[in-house]
Design an enzyme around this catalytic site. Structure first.
Site, PDB file in Angstrom:
ATOM      1  N   ASP A   1       0.834  -1.199   0.000  1.00 40.77           N
ATOM      2  CA  ASP A   1       0.000   0.000   0.000  1.00 40.77           C
ATOM      3  C   ASP A   1       0.881   1.266   0.000  1.00 40.77           C
ATOM      4  O   ASP A   1       0.592   2.233  -0.705  1.00 40.77           O
ATOM      5  CB  ASP A   1      -0.918  -0.046   1.226  1.00 40.77           C
ATOM      6  CG  ASP A   1      -1.929   1.077   1.229  1.00 40.77           C
ATOM      7  OD1 ASP A   1      -2.667   1.208   0.238  1.00 40.77           O
ATOM      8  OD2 ASP A   1      -1.968   1.833   2.222  1.00 40.77           O
TER       9      ASP A   1
ATOM     10  N   LYS B   1       1.434   4.150  -2.969  1.00 43.97           N
ATOM     11  CA  LYS B   1       1.287   5.595  -2.743  1.00 43.97           C
ATOM     12  C   LYS B   1       2.553   6.340  -3.179  1.00 43.97           C
ATOM     13  O   LYS B   1       2.464   7.425  -3.747  1.00 43.97           O
ATOM     14  CB  LYS B   1       0.986   5.865  -1.268  1.00 43.97           C
ATOM     15  CG  LYS B   1      -0.408   5.415  -0.867  1.00 43.97           C
ATOM     16  CD  LYS B   1      -0.587   5.448   0.634  1.00 43.97           C
ATOM     17  CE  LYS B   1      -1.999   5.035   1.026  1.00 43.97           C
ATOM     18  NZ  LYS B   1      -2.151   4.806   2.468  1.00 43.97           N
TER      19      LYS B   1
END
Ligand code: NAP
Length: 369
Positions: free
Chosen positions: A230, A234
């Site tokens: 994750d 990003k």
């Protein structure tokens, strides 16, 4: 089923004649989607007053059911209405493409790659895409490019990084105003920041993970958080907004549970509680030198690195608590790092980022006329 126009439920006795409707389609009514519905209701009138656009929720979809009402669906109670009146087999993408309104906005609050893959088609058809879903922007550079701008529309993705914090807007502004970004250092997982904070407070890792899940901080699939994927996603999005060409394989990624700092890993499939001992020992090491744990991402000289770190007392990340996110842009223009800091996870703040993007999409008339 597609209903005809009428005063049935969307109306509010509003909007005045002459206001142009923008049809809003919410796909995903989980934590973020539900919070978005709660926040949408009170801002609809303001959007109309400021932009002259009647922001009308006309479509609502979960994975197995959908609702499409041209006259509008009141955001308040929309979730319950979907349960009562939702129809199986209603494909959100086809519904949006077939909708007659010239102004349509998809709000993607799923983590579904199939919805993400449809962005280019929607953008080319003039639909504006607002996404909390990162998948279209963190795969290949080519997918990012086709999902970011289409022939007749663009995507708005602020909520994909730092939830409601203005991270991507800041990156875009730095580039557009001609600043040179030398490096980016960031804590971008609210979940992992929360786990680091809880571990430093003496909580076993396994209990901290349960608490993070209960608070709605984790991804729909918590392994996305613990793998570090994750954060890697990003950082890819931030790098691309800064104009870099980077592929997922270029990211040097060390997972949260697989960190070399915690000693030999019990293995991928092991229960999370098997990692408690390694994190307890790491906490002792950190305390002994006044350091704290942080799961960080960095971008330097075009290279992205993601992993667990011990941060010393003089580092800006040392003061972070709870699920706080922070991004430090070191640039030619700013002598001290430009810092953005605040809550970076949770349905309410993420929904606020999504809603901000919806309002921006409405304001930017462009090809919408
Ligand atoms: N939570 C956060 O703090 C946060 C922060 C930043 C970004 N995000 C992103 O926001 C997105 C949503 O997160 P969340 O926490 O709200 O997840 P969630 O609670 O699991 O909700 C996901 C929703 O998506 C729906 N869905 C899945 N596939 C679908 C499909 N093909 N068509 C229609 N609906 C579909 C699910 O419906 P069913 O329930 O019917 O399966 C569910 O309503 C994710 O991409 C996440 O990465 C979350």
């Amino acid at each position: 089923m597609t209903g005809g126009p009428g005063p049935e439920d969307g109306g509010k006795g509003f909007p005045p004649a002459g206001a142009s409707p923008a049809h809003l389609f919410l796909v995903g009514v989980g934590g973020v989607g539900s919070a978005f519905l709660r926040q949408l209701d009170p801002v609809q009138d303001g959007a109309l007053a400021r932009s002259g656009v009647d922001l009308r929720l006309v479509g609502l979809f979960r994975s197995a059911s959908g609702l499409h009402r041209l006259q509008g669906i009141r955001p308040d109670g929309a979730g319950e209405r979907l349960v009562q009146e939702g129809k199986g087999g209603l494909d959100p993408i086809t519904t949006i493409l077939d909708d007659p309104a010239p102004r349509r906005i998809l709000v993607d609050c799923t983590a579904d790659p199939n919805i993400a893959e449809a962005y280019p088609r929607l953008l080319d058809d003039g639909v504006r895409v607002v996404a909390a879903n990162k998948l279209a922007f963190s795969g290949s550079q080519e997918q990012w490019r086709r999902s970011r701008w289409g022939r007749r529309g663009r995507a708005y993705l602020e909520a994909t990084v730092g939830a409601g914090l203005p991270v991507l807007r800041t990156a875009e502004d730095l580039v557009e105003t001609g600043d040179q970004v030398r490096s980016v250092e960031a804590v971008l997982s609210g979940t992992l920041a929360f786990l680091c904070s809880e571990i430093m407070a003496g909580r076993p890792l396994s209990r901290a993970v349960e608490e993070a899940r209960a608070r709605g901080y984790t991804e729909p699939d918590p392994r996305e958080d613990l793998s570090g994927q994750d954060v890697a996603r990003k950082m890819l999005i931030v790098a691309r907004e800064l104009g870099l060409h980077v592929e997922p394989a270029d990211v040097a990624l060390e997972g949260f549970l697989a960190s070399s700092l915690t000693g030999p890993s019990p293995g991928d499939g092991a229960p999370i509680a098997d990692h408690d001992g390694g994190f307890r020992a790491l906490r002792e090491r950190a305390l002994a030198r006044g350091a704290r744990l942080a799961y960080t991402g960095s971008l330097r000289e075009g290279r992205i690195r993601v992993g667990l770190e011990l941060v010393e007392p003089d580092h800006p990340f040392h003061g972070l608590r709870g699920s706080e996110n922070t991004v430090l842009f070191r640039t030619e223009r700013y002598g001290e790092p430009l810092a953005i800091r605040g809550p970076g996870a949770g349905p309410a703040v993420t929904a606020a980022g999504v809603l901000g993007d919806v309002l921006r999409a409405v304001r930017e008339r462009g090809a919408w006329g």
